[in-house]
Every structure is written in structure tokens, then in C-alpha cells.
Design an enzyme around this catalytic site. Structure first.
Site, PDB file in Angstrom:
ATOM      1  N   HIS A  72      -0.337  15.950  -6.820  1.00  0.00           N
ATOM      2  CA  HIS A  72       0.541  16.843  -6.409  1.00  0.00           C
ATOM      3  C   HIS A  72       1.131  18.039  -7.285  1.00  0.00           C
ATOM      4  O   HIS A  72       1.924  17.367  -8.031  1.00  0.00           O
ATOM      5  CB  HIS A  72       1.545  16.388  -5.422  1.00  0.00           C
ATOM      6  N   TYR A 200       8.414  17.421   3.486  1.00  0.00           N
ATOM      7  CA  TYR A 200       9.974  17.184   4.284  1.00  0.00           C
ATOM      8  C   TYR A 200      10.609  17.963   5.297  1.00  0.00           C
ATOM      9  O   TYR A 200      10.373  19.359   5.079  1.00  0.00           O
ATOM     10  CB  TYR A 200      10.583  17.089   3.415  1.00  0.00           C
ATOM     11  N   PRO A 292      14.985   6.425  -0.231  1.00  0.00           N
ATOM     12  CA  PRO A 292      13.488   6.648  -0.555  1.00  0.00           C
ATOM     13  C   PRO A 292      13.214   8.551  -0.481  1.00  0.00           C
ATOM     14  O   PRO A 292      12.559   8.401  -1.134  1.00  0.00           O
ATOM     15  CB  PRO A 292      12.904   5.736   0.774  1.00  0.00           C
ATOM     16  N   LYS A 296      12.430   7.590  -5.595  1.00  0.00           N
ATOM     17  CA  LYS A 296      13.221   7.527  -6.755  1.00  0.00           C
ATOM     18  C   LYS A 296      13.127   5.977  -7.281  1.00  0.00           C
ATOM     19  O   LYS A 296      13.455   5.809  -8.161  1.00  0.00           O
ATOM     20  CB  LYS A 296      14.532   8.233  -7.008  1.00  0.00           C
ATOM     21  N   TYR A 384      13.294  16.563  -9.076  1.00  0.00           N
ATOM     22  CA  TYR A 384      11.258  15.540  -8.275  1.00  0.00           C
ATOM     23  C   TYR A 384      10.743  14.899  -9.381  1.00  0.00           C
ATOM     24  O   TYR A 384      10.076  13.684  -8.897  1.00  0.00           O
ATOM     25  CB  TYR A 384      11.095  16.956  -7.141  1.00  0.00           C
TER      26      TYR A 384
HETATM   27  P1  RFL Z   1      11.104  -5.577  -5.910  1.00  0.00           P
HETATM   28  O1  RFL Z   1       9.991  -4.502  -5.020  1.00  0.00           O
HETATM   29  O2  RFL Z   1      12.269  -5.631  -4.913  1.00  0.00           O
HETATM   30  O3  RFL Z   1      10.462  -6.796  -6.742  1.00  0.00           O
HETATM   31  C1  RFL Z   1      11.626  -7.592  -6.681  1.00  0.00           C
HETATM   32  C2  RFL Z   1      10.517  -8.744  -6.433  1.00  0.00           C
HETATM   33  O4  RFL Z   1      11.899 -10.218  -6.962  1.00  0.00           O
HETATM   34  C3  RFL Z   1      11.355 -11.317  -6.064  1.00  0.00           C
HETATM   35  N1  RFL Z   1      12.806 -12.219  -5.871  1.00  0.00           N
HETATM   36  C4  RFL Z   1      12.498 -13.523  -6.138  1.00  0.00           C
HETATM   37  N2  RFL Z   1      12.040 -14.105  -7.009  1.00  0.00           N
HETATM   38  C5  RFL Z   1      12.632 -15.088  -8.207  1.00  0.00           C
HETATM   39  N3  RFL Z   1      12.914 -15.953  -7.113  1.00  0.00           N
HETATM   40  C6  RFL Z   1      14.277 -15.379  -6.677  1.00  0.00           C
HETATM   41  N4  RFL Z   1      15.459 -15.807  -6.056  1.00  0.00           N
HETATM   42  C7  RFL Z   1      13.870 -13.735  -5.921  1.00  0.00           C
HETATM   43  N5  RFL Z   1      14.252 -12.838  -5.566  1.00  0.00           N
HETATM   44  C8  RFL Z   1      13.396 -11.741  -5.298  1.00  0.00           C
HETATM   45  C9  RFL Z   1      11.027 -10.348  -4.768  1.00  0.00           C
HETATM   46  O5  RFL Z   1       9.981 -11.324  -4.458  1.00  0.00           O
HETATM   47  C10 RFL Z   1      10.097  -9.851  -5.608  1.00  0.00           C
HETATM   48  O6  RFL Z   1       8.564  -9.282  -5.741  1.00  0.00           O
HETATM   49  O7  RFL Z   1      11.993  -4.733  -7.051  1.00  0.00           O
HETATM   50  P2  RFL Z   1      11.477  -4.075  -8.317  1.00  0.00           P
HETATM   51  O8  RFL Z   1      10.534  -4.486  -8.723  1.00  0.00           O
HETATM   52  O9  RFL Z   1      12.856  -3.004  -8.853  1.00  0.00           O
HETATM   53  O10 RFL Z   1      11.104  -3.105  -7.327  1.00  0.00           O
HETATM   54  C11 RFL Z   1      11.818  -1.550  -6.925  1.00  0.00           C
HETATM   55  C12 RFL Z   1      10.927  -1.190  -5.718  1.00  0.00           C
HETATM   56  O11 RFL Z   1      10.346  -2.165  -5.295  1.00  0.00           O
HETATM   57  C13 RFL Z   1      11.732   0.302  -5.108  1.00  0.00           C
HETATM   58  O12 RFL Z   1      12.638   1.043  -5.759  1.00  0.00           O
HETATM   59  C14 RFL Z   1      10.646   0.431  -4.323  1.00  0.00           C
HETATM   60  O13 RFL Z   1      10.272   0.893  -3.286  1.00  0.00           O
HETATM   61  C15 RFL Z   1      11.635   2.445  -3.445  1.00  0.00           C
HETATM   62  N6  RFL Z   1      11.116   2.945  -2.561  1.00  0.00           N
HETATM   63  C16 RFL Z   1      10.218   4.188  -3.517  1.00  0.00           C
HETATM   64  N7  RFL Z   1      10.242   4.723  -5.024  1.00  0.00           N
HETATM   65  C17 RFL Z   1       9.632   5.332  -4.997  1.00  0.00           C
HETATM   66  O14 RFL Z   1      10.006   5.459  -6.593  1.00  0.00           O
HETATM   67  N8  RFL Z   1       9.129   6.720  -4.513  1.00  0.00           N
HETATM   68  C18 RFL Z   1       8.696   6.249  -3.491  1.00  0.00           C
HETATM   69  O15 RFL Z   1       7.882   6.758  -2.825  1.00  0.00           O
HETATM   70  C19 RFL Z   1       9.361   5.090  -2.448  1.00  0.00           C
HETATM   71  N9  RFL Z   1       9.309   4.543  -0.906  1.00  0.00           N
HETATM   72  C20 RFL Z   1      10.631   2.855  -1.462  1.00  0.00           C
HETATM   73  C21 RFL Z   1       9.912   4.153  -0.944  1.00  0.00           C
HETATM   74  C22 RFL Z   1      11.221   1.604  -0.800  1.00  0.00           C
HETATM   75  C23 RFL Z   1      11.003   1.664   0.907  1.00  0.00           C
HETATM   76  N10 RFL Z   1      11.747   0.445   1.853  1.00  0.00           N
HETATM   77  C24 RFL Z   1      10.796  -0.113   2.770  1.00  0.00           C
HETATM   78  C25 RFL Z   1      12.841  -0.232   0.882  1.00  0.00           C
HETATM   79  C26 RFL Z   1       9.027   4.068   0.666  1.00  0.00           C
HETATM   80  C27 RFL Z   1      10.337   2.610   1.306  1.00  0.00           C
HETATM   81  C28 RFL Z   1      10.571   2.374   3.105  1.00  0.00           C
HETATM   82  C1  PHB Z   2       5.651   7.260   0.058  1.00  0.00           C
HETATM   83  O1  PHB Z   2       4.733   8.021   0.089  1.00  0.00           O
HETATM   84  O2  PHB Z   2       6.007   6.585   1.178  1.00  0.00           O
HETATM   85  C2  PHB Z   2       7.010   8.695  -0.046  1.00  0.00           C
HETATM   86  C3  PHB Z   2       6.883   9.550  -0.674  1.00  0.00           C
HETATM   87  C4  PHB Z   2       7.897   9.983  -0.958  1.00  0.00           C
HETATM   88  C5  PHB Z   2       9.099   9.443  -0.114  1.00  0.00           C
HETATM   89  C6  PHB Z   2       9.151   8.906   0.327  1.00  0.00           C
HETATM   90  C7  PHB Z   2       8.120   8.107   0.866  1.00  0.00           C
HETATM   91  O3  PHB Z   2       9.952  10.625  -0.655  1.00  0.00           O
END
Ligand code: RFL
Ligand code: PHB
Length: 389
Positions: A72, A200, A292, A296, A384
């Protein structure tokens, strides 16, 4: 058992760190509490910065992202009844890629499997020990047997609720937090996205975001009260609410369908300082959380493990501790800029309890300034698409 780096957590941070270390000849061992299917079933991030894609390429895990990811050049901001495009490529020369976190995780899991590296899934009671000495170790239980893993370093990549940060004595850590008074209700549906770029939307009824996973799979979010439950949001109610928060052109082209996933996520900004405690490092959500809105979280996990892997490479290859000594400050400098950006995007686009009258007018003035000023557009765009590492 012994390894150089014991990694706790097989989310994107742990898996990418494992592959980067492997590519530098540094052996590592990952301990993950859940099953692979559980980790892959979490629908989360969808948007990758170019730097994140470059790291996947560096470890040979970027092939499918380039084939299937959607590049994009910009985003759209909807407010006051119309939509305004921000051309990020024109402003920065950079693009972003839509490629789901589940796909990133799967590609990294496959790369790890192909390299023959060890990941213990369903490792219970994982505990880091003695990281303030030269002989750290990690214990865990698998199939009722307790194991001990000796290592040089521990990488806490275990997310916000992990054990690593929780193992640090409170006097050694400082935390900074903002909890937002609303959540995001998200759905995934097998429908074509409403627009070829993300929308957005700032609306009097609350924020909405139209995003996607592919040209056949859409992801939509609406701001909702924190205490709402998904049972209160049957699909029809979700689609009706989304339509009320979009402009007429979007409403006319929106294709609705049954949801295949639905969840509510709270929004929080959180940073723990420092990110190093002796021979244990924190990376990704274990150290910081962002709302989110700026997309980031996953991208910060990637930049953290880039800094950490290059610090560890310096330690082993050049016998220098300068990289590991500087890791926390280097990572936090980038983290705080992303925390600021995500907080700012969140503040500008959501309804807060006190966003009426003056607050709403300020949001509109900010959005109008943003789309009308080259300097403001450039500032939004460079954050961004991702600040340089
Ligand atoms: P994770 O993905 O939470 O992975 C951590 C892992 O550690 C395990 N764990 C353990 N393992 C052993 N012993 C323990 N005691 C443990 N405790 C936990 C867990 O089971 C898991 O597998 O962290 P990590 O690797 O730092 O990754 C971070 C990302 O997952 C997170 O920042 C993103 O998902 C945030 N996020 C977004 N980030 C973006 O860069 N772009 C996006 O578009 C974006 N959209 C989002 C998001 C997060 C969202 N939610 C639900 C929080 C959209 C949403 C809705
Ligand atoms: C997503 O695709 O889930 C998404 C994209 C952009 C955002 C947050 C979530 O800012």
C-alpha cells in the site's frame, strides 16, 4: 541442556530473534507455553513496515510475503463526511505491506523447522533464574518432567502477560502506562475489502477502521465500550454500526458477510524500562504495548530483535559488550517514538468521554491541518511507514 540464548515465547519476536541468531551462527532454544495452532489462531496485526519485511527477507522467510502481501502506498482518513487520501509513498518514498501476523508467524515457524532448530511447545511453568549472574538458566516442565536449560543469555519474548518481566525485582524496573477508556471490536470476514487502501474514520459515534488480510478477506474494527462482550455484537449489529461511521461512498460499496472471527481488544500504552536486566533482555510486547491505531506493535517487536540480535552478534563475534550494554537505550529510543505516534493517532481519531464540543473541534482542526499541510502529511507518513532503525 545448554544453549547460548534461551528464548521465552514463540510469537513474532521470539521466532524472528531465533532466526536472526541462527543466521549469525548463534544457537538458541525457544520455549513456548501454547501449542503451535494456538499461536497461529491469534488474529492480530496486519500491517508491516518495510524494515520488518527486510528482516523477514534477511532470514529467508519473506518469500511468501512478497508473493501474497499487498503493498500500500497510502491510507485514507475519513472525517466530517468525506475521505482524504494521504500519499505516503509520495511523502517518504516508502510503502507498507498488508500481510497478517498469523502468516508471518507461520513463515517463521516453517523457517525454524527447516533449519532444524528446537522449539518446545506446551512448555509449562517456564522460569528464568540467576540472570543477574554469569550463569543464567531457565527451568520448565514438559509432560510432567522438569528440565533445566543453562545458557549465556535469556531473551524474554513472552508478550505482555509473560513471565520474564514479572521475574524482575520491582526496584529494578520502572513502568509507564496509559489505559484508554474504550476497546476495539474487530471482525474478520470472507468478503472483498471496501477499498483498496485502509480507511481510518473519525466519527461522532466512535472510531472505525477498514483494513484487510487479502483481496478476499476483510478486517474491520469499531471503537466500543471496554465492558462490552462479543455476545452483544451479532454480525448485523456490527455491520450496521460500521456503516454509520463511514462515508456514503464506503457504505455503498461495503460487502458484508458472516464473521469468521470476532474479538474485543482493550487499548493500552505501556513501556517498561530498562529492557535489560543483567543477562536477560526483554523484546516486543514483553517490554511495551501500544494501542493498535498506528499499527506499530509487531513492527516494534521486529526492530527490538534487530537491535538485540546485532548486539549478541557483536558479543560473540567481536568479544565486545558494547552492543548489549547499549541495547536498552537504543531500543527504547525507537519504542518511545512509536508510543508517541500511536498515542497521537489514538487521541486524534477516537471519541473520549470528554470529546464533545471543544475536543471534537480540536480533532477536526488537527485532521484538516494534517490533510492540508505538506509538512504535517510528511510527519504522519514517516512515522506510519516506520522510522529508520
Ligand atoms: P506475542 O505475540 O504476545 O508473543 C508472545 C509469546 O510468548 C508466549 N508466552 C510464554 N511462553 C512461555 N512461557 C510463558 N510464561 C509465556 N507467556 C507468554 C505466548 O504464548 C506468545 O506465543 O508477543 P511478541 O512476539 O512480542 O509480538 C507482539 C505482537 O504480537 C503485537 O505487538 C501485535 O499483535 C500488535 N498489533 C499490531 N501490531 C502491528 O505492528 N501492526 C498491526 O496492524 C497490529 N494490529 C495488534 C493489532 C494487536 C492487536 N491485539 C489483539 C492486541 C491489532 C490488534 C487487534
Ligand atoms: C490490521 O490490519 O489489523 C490493522 C491495520 C492497521 C492498524 C491496526 C490494525 O492501524
Amino acid at each position: 541442556m545448554r544453549t547460548k540464548v534461551a528464548i521465552i515465547g514463540a510469537g513474532p519476536a521470539g521466532l524472528l530473534l531465533g532466526q536472526l541468531l541462527h543466521s549469525y551462527g548463534i544457537d538458541n532454544f525457544i520455549l513456548e507455553r501454547q501449542t503451535p495452532d494456538y499461536v497461529l489462531g491469534r488474529i492480530r496485526a496486519g500491517l508491516l513496515e518495510e524494515g520488518t519485511v527486510a528482516l523477514l527477507d534477511e532470514v529467508g522467510a519473506g518469500v511468501r510475503a512478497h508473493r501474497e502481501g499487498l503493498v500500500h502506498d497510502g491510507i485514507e482518513l475519513a472525517f466530517g463526511g468525506s475521505r482524504h487520501r494521504i500519499d505516503m509513498k509520495a511523502a517518504t518514498g516508502k510503502t507498507v505491506m498488508i500481510y497478517g501476523q498469523t502468516e508471518v508467524t507461520l513463515d517463521l515457524m516453517n523457517a525454524r523447522k527447516a533449519a532444524g532448530l528446537t522449539t518446545v511447545y506446551q512448555a509449562a511453568d517456564v522460569k528464568p533464574h540467576d540472570f543477574d549472574t554469569d550463569h543464567p538458566r531457565v527451568t520448565y516442565v514438559k509432560d510432567s518432567i522438569t528440565y533445566e536449560l543453562d545458557c549465556d543469555f535469556i531473551a524474554g519474548c513472552d508478550g505482555f502477560h509473560g513471565v520474564s518481566r514479572a521475574s524482575v525485582k520491582p526496584s529494578a524496573i520502572e513502568t509507564f502506562e496509559r489505559v484508554y477508556p474504550f476497546g476495539w471490536l474487530g471482525i474478520l470476514s470472507e468478503t472483498p475489502p471496501v477499498s483498496h487502501e485502509l480507511i481510518y474514520s473519525n466519527h461522532a459515534r466512535g472510531f472505525a477502521l477498514c483494513t484487510m488480510r487479502s483481496m478476499h478477506r476483510s478486517r474491520y474494527y469499531v471503537q466500543c465500550p471496554l465492558d462490552d462482550h462479543i455476545d452483544q455484537w451479532p454480525d448485523d449489529r456490527f455491520w450496521d454500526e460500521l456503516k454509520r461511521r463511514l462515508d456514503q461512498k464506503a457504505v455503498d460499496s461495503l460487502v458484508t458477510g458472516p464473521s469468521i472471527e470476532k474479538s474485543i481488544a482493550p487499548l493500552r500504552s505501556f513501556v517498561a524500562e530498562p529492557m535489560r536486566f543483567g543477562r536477560m533482555f526483554l523484546a516486543g510486547d514483553a517490554a511495551h504495548i501500544v494501542p493498535p491505531t498506528g499499527a506499530k506493535g509487531l513492527n516494534l517487536a521486529a526492530s527490538d530483535v534487530h537491535y538485540l540480535s546485532s548486539a549478541l552478534r557483536e558479543y560473540y563475534d567481536e568479544k565486545s559488550s558494547a552492543g548489549i550494554d547499549g541495547y536498552s537505550a537504543r531500543a527504547l529510543a525507537r519504542v518511545w517514538k512509536a508510543v508517541r505516534f500511536s498515542w497521537w493517532m489514538t487521541s486524534m481519531l477516537h471519541r473520549f468521554p470528554d470529546t464533545e464540543g471543544f475536543g471534537a473541534k480540536i480533532q477536526l482542526a488537527e485532521l484538516n491541518y494534517l490533510v492540508g499541510s505538506k509538512a504535517a502529511t510528511a510527519s504522519l507518513s514517516e512515522n506510519y511507514v516506520g522510522l529508520p532503525y
